[in-house]
Design an enzyme around this catalytic site. Structure first.
Site, mmCIF file in Angstrom:
data_model
loop_
_atom_site.group_PDB
_atom_site.id
_atom_site.type_symbol
_atom_site.label_atom_id
_atom_site.label_comp_id
_atom_site.label_asym_id
_atom_site.label_seq_id
_atom_site.Cartn_x
_atom_site.Cartn_y
_atom_site.Cartn_z
ATOM 1 N N GLY A 171 61.091 98.304 14.614
ATOM 2 C CA GLY A 171 61.194 97.043 13.710
ATOM 3 C C GLY A 171 62.009 95.897 14.332
ATOM 4 O O GLY A 171 62.633 95.166 13.401
ATOM 5 N N ASN A 179 61.469 93.530 16.039
ATOM 6 C CA ASN A 179 61.017 92.092 15.836
ATOM 7 C C ASN A 179 60.984 91.728 14.274
ATOM 8 O O ASN A 179 61.053 90.644 13.913
ATOM 9 C CB ASN A 179 59.537 92.160 16.166
ATOM 10 C CG ASN A 179 59.683 91.910 17.778
ATOM 11 O OD1 ASN A 179 59.875 90.736 18.408
ATOM 12 N ND2 ASN A 179 58.941 92.803 18.526
ATOM 13 N N MET A 210 50.738 99.275 15.333
ATOM 14 C CA MET A 210 49.997 99.952 16.484
ATOM 15 C C MET A 210 48.540 100.531 16.252
ATOM 16 O O MET A 210 48.091 101.505 16.819
ATOM 17 C CB MET A 210 50.880 101.464 17.193
ATOM 18 C CG MET A 210 52.054 100.794 17.634
ATOM 19 S SD MET A 210 52.267 99.701 18.745
ATOM 20 C CE MET A 210 51.792 100.460 20.347
ATOM 21 N N ILE A 266 44.342 99.106 16.091
ATOM 22 C CA ILE A 266 43.532 98.065 16.081
ATOM 23 C C ILE A 266 42.781 97.808 14.954
ATOM 24 O O ILE A 266 42.409 98.507 13.984
ATOM 25 C CB ILE A 266 42.533 98.560 17.333
ATOM 26 C CG1 ILE A 266 43.253 98.215 18.562
ATOM 27 C CG2 ILE A 266 41.233 97.520 17.462
ATOM 28 C CD1 ILE A 266 42.452 98.792 19.796
ATOM 29 N N LEU A 267 42.676 96.423 14.506
ATOM 30 C CA LEU A 267 42.034 96.146 13.459
ATOM 31 C C LEU A 267 40.828 95.615 13.439
ATOM 32 O O LEU A 267 40.189 95.219 14.507
ATOM 33 C CB LEU A 267 42.839 94.920 12.787
ATOM 34 C CG LEU A 267 44.356 95.109 12.433
ATOM 35 C CD1 LEU A 267 45.077 93.851 12.165
ATOM 36 C CD2 LEU A 267 44.462 96.087 10.986
ATOM 37 N N HIS A 322 52.852 90.263 21.642
ATOM 38 C CA HIS A 322 52.647 91.106 22.770
ATOM 39 C C HIS A 322 53.446 91.040 23.874
ATOM 40 O O HIS A 322 53.971 89.941 24.342
ATOM 41 C CB HIS A 322 51.027 90.891 23.204
ATOM 42 C CG HIS A 322 50.799 91.858 24.276
ATOM 43 N ND1 HIS A 322 50.250 92.927 24.034
ATOM 44 C CD2 HIS A 322 50.628 91.671 25.767
ATOM 45 C CE1 HIS A 322 49.986 93.653 24.994
ATOM 46 N NE2 HIS A 322 50.240 92.795 26.256
ATOM 47 N N ASP A 333 44.222 91.890 21.766
ATOM 48 C CA ASP A 333 45.217 90.814 22.554
ATOM 49 C C ASP A 333 44.467 89.704 23.186
ATOM 50 O O ASP A 333 44.899 89.226 23.940
ATOM 51 C CB ASP A 333 46.016 91.809 23.488
ATOM 52 C CG ASP A 333 46.625 92.895 22.897
ATOM 53 O OD1 ASP A 333 46.896 92.795 21.816
ATOM 54 O OD2 ASP A 333 47.063 93.680 23.695
#
Ligand code: GRF
Length: 214
Positions: free
Chosen positions: A25, A27, A102, A104-105, A121, A157
């Site tokens: 965390g 960021n 982490m 993927i949506l 990224h 990405d």
């Protein structure tokens, strides 16, 4: 009293962001720090983690930010995402920030917040997508790397790029030393991209994101 009311109204006008994180965390902390020093005029409405031990949770607690743990294990991606959407919507989130998230949506999530999800990224996309951006860049032998903040679409990405920042790759770099140098830039680039979004200064034109003058 009047000043309190002014402050309340100011907070109500602010863009409400929801942060999704899975780990440390740092960021997320960079966003908190910029909000607290007054250079990022947004409201951090909620943090969602998919890992109960994520360091981001302690940061939320320390700064009085509501947080939710939503487990992704033992259920479909869509089921997980529906619950995340419910929490974000309940907190009236207008921009979703992926800060070391982490998972993927799927299109279910991405379509719900179309052009309202951004990700950080740790490489200069479109080079080195995926979970090991720093290691892949080092192993490839590039002489510069960096970070990318981009809108999230259904590619991995691959969405339109908002900001990129470069760092040199040094002769004696390890994955860790390169990651540290990139992280410093991430901590500047992510709050900056959020600020540009909050100020209504980003226009998506195909693959390009135009940054309007402030
Ligand atoms: C960062 O390097 C980010 O670019 C990547 O995951 C890492 C998260 O770090 N997506 P932190 O949890 O923000 O410290």
């Amino acid at each position: 009293m009047d000043r309190d009311m002014d402050r309340d109204m100011e907070r109500q006008r602010r863009l409400r962001i929801g942060v999704l994180a899975s780990g440390r965390g740092s960021n997320f902390q960079a966003i908190i720090d910029r909000v607290e020093d007054g250079t990022l005029p947004v409201e951090i409405a909620v943090l969602v983690v998919n890992n109960r031990d994520a360091g981001a949770v302690q940061r939320a607690e320390r700064h009085g930010i509501p947080w939710h743990f939503i487990d992704h294990r033992g259920r479909s991606r869509e089921e997980f995402e529906r619950e995340v959407i419910a929490v974000l919507d309940e907190h009236r989130v207008e921009l979703v920030v992926l800060a070391g998230f982490m998972r993927i949506l799927t299109p279910l999530f991405i379509d719900h917040y179309r052009h309202r999800i951004i990700n950080i990224h740790p490489a200069l996309l479109p080079s080195f997508p995926g979970t090991h951006g720093q290691r892949d860049a080092l192993e490839y032998g590039v002489k510069v790397s960096g970070c990318t903040v981009h809108f999230v679409d259904t590619s991995v990405d691959g969405g339109p790029i908002i900001i990129q920042r470069c760092v040199p790759v040094l002769e004696d770099d390890t994955e860790e030393s390169l990651a540290r140098r990139i992280l410093e830039e991430e901590h500047r680039a992510l709050p900056e991209a959020i600020r540009l979004y909050a100020e209504g200064r980003l226009r998506i034109e195909g693959r390009r994101v135009r940054i309007l003058d402030g």
